[in-house]
Design a protein around this motif. Structure first.
Motif, short mmCIF file in Angstrom:
data_model
loop_
_atom_site.label_atom_id
_atom_site.label_comp_id
_atom_site.label_asym_id
_atom_site.label_seq_id
_atom_site.Cartn_x
_atom_site.Cartn_y
_atom_site.Cartn_z
N LYS A 71 0.87 -1.17 0.00
CA LYS A 71 0.00 0.00 0.00
C LYS A 71 0.90 1.22 0.00
O LYS A 71 1.37 1.66 1.05
N GLU A 72 1.18 1.69 -1.21
CA GLU A 72 2.14 2.78 -1.43
C GLU A 72 3.51 2.39 -0.86
O GLU A 72 4.12 1.43 -1.33
N ASP A 73 3.97 3.08 0.17
CA ASP A 73 5.29 2.80 0.74
C ASP A 73 5.21 1.90 1.97
O ASP A 73 6.11 1.92 2.82
N VAL A 74 4.16 1.11 2.08
CA VAL A 74 3.98 0.22 3.23
C VAL A 74 3.80 -1.20 2.72
O VAL A 74 3.04 -1.44 1.78
N ALA A 75 4.52 -2.13 3.35
CA ALA A 75 4.40 -3.55 3.01
C ALA A 75 3.63 -4.27 4.10
O ALA A 75 3.81 -4.00 5.30
N GLN A 76 2.76 -5.19 3.69
CA GLN A 76 1.96 -5.98 4.62
C GLN A 76 2.14 -7.46 4.28
O GLN A 76 1.99 -7.85 3.13
N ILE A 77 2.42 -8.24 5.31
CA ILE A 77 2.60 -9.69 5.14
C ILE A 77 1.62 -10.38 6.08
O ILE A 77 1.64 -10.16 7.30
N ARG A 78 0.78 -11.23 5.51
CA ARG A 78 -0.14 -12.03 6.32
C ARG A 78 0.45 -13.42 6.53
O ARG A 78 0.80 -14.11 5.58
#
Length: 245
Positions: free
Chosen positions: A145-152
């Motif tokens: 999300k733009e400059d944010v990484a998300q790992i589930r």
């Protein structure tokens, strides 16, 4: 002149004979020790080789290479190990109601939600919680999300709740009030003292305490988030969801 022609014919015949002998005697016969017969490739052998190659490589997660490009310090093995440690610490801390030791691993929203749930408890938990074995940990998805990484991450674990040993209660001590009568004077008589032997009493048999244990299998999705502008930004837990066991 007549003598030269036979010599030329003889020389040509000799060359032809030598060439034929070389073609026959100069060929390799059989296989050497370091040589093997070439095995023709069939469609079945080619398919098995392709399957083995795919098995060695394994499935690749979408966006994994992109995350490594945007975060040069990211390593999926190290990330999963730290995520598992965070999972174990947070689960135990939430059960005890002691979240201060793990608040640096939680986002502000998750910390607020967990704190409210702990404060809503009427009594602290009487049992203890631990893991039967190391939780199974797998990366499920990677998103940006733009400059944010998300790992589930998917966690599969088995928990055990154990009742503590009851505290020992001291036995009551009976006290008796003895009234002392007025002294009387009696003549002294010589009597032989009788030997009184104490009666042996067997101590009561104490049964060993067997704690009651309750086992629970759980599966959850935990989503971790990190800003990519700074390489030193930590991964924080931002969401917890139930998963199929």
């Amino acid at each position: 002149m007549n003598d030269v022609i036979p010599l030329v014919i003889f020389a040509v015949v000799a060359v032809v004979i030598l060439v034929n002998l070389y073609n026959v005697l100069g060929r390799k016969v059989g296989f050497r020790a370091d040589e093997k017969a070439a095995t023709p490739k069939t469609e079945e052998s080619m398919e098995l080789g392709a399957r083995a190659e795919r098995a060695v490589e394994g499935p690749r997660l979408p966006n994994l290479e992109n995350l490594k490009i945007r975060d040069a310090n990211f390593n999926e093995i190290n990330f999963l190990e730290k995520a598992r440690e965070t999972y174990e610490q947070v689960v135990v801390a939430y059960h005890k109601g002691e979240l201060d030791g793990v608040k640096d691993k939680l986002s502000e929203r998750v910390m607020t939600s967990f704190s409210q749930a702990v404060q809503a408890r009427t009594t602290p938990p009487a049992n203890t919680l631990s893991f039967v074995d190391t939780p199974k940990t797998d990366i499920d998805t990677i998103e940006f999300k733009e400059d944010v990484a998300q790992i589930r991450v998917r966690f599969l674990s088995e928990l055990v709740y154990e009742d503590p040993m009851p505290a020992a209660t001291p036995e009551p001590v009976e006290t008796a009030v003895v009234e002392t009568p007025a002294p009387t004077v009696e003549p002294v008589k010589k009597t032989r003292a009788k030997k009184v032997e104490p009666k042996g009493e067997r101590p009561a048999k104490v049964e060993p305490f067997v704690p009651h244990k309750t086992y629970k299998r759980t599966a959850e999705y935990w989503t971790f988030q990190k800003g990519l502008k700074s390489p030193n930004t930590p991964w924080l837990l931002i969401k917890v969801e139930a998963a199929k066991a």
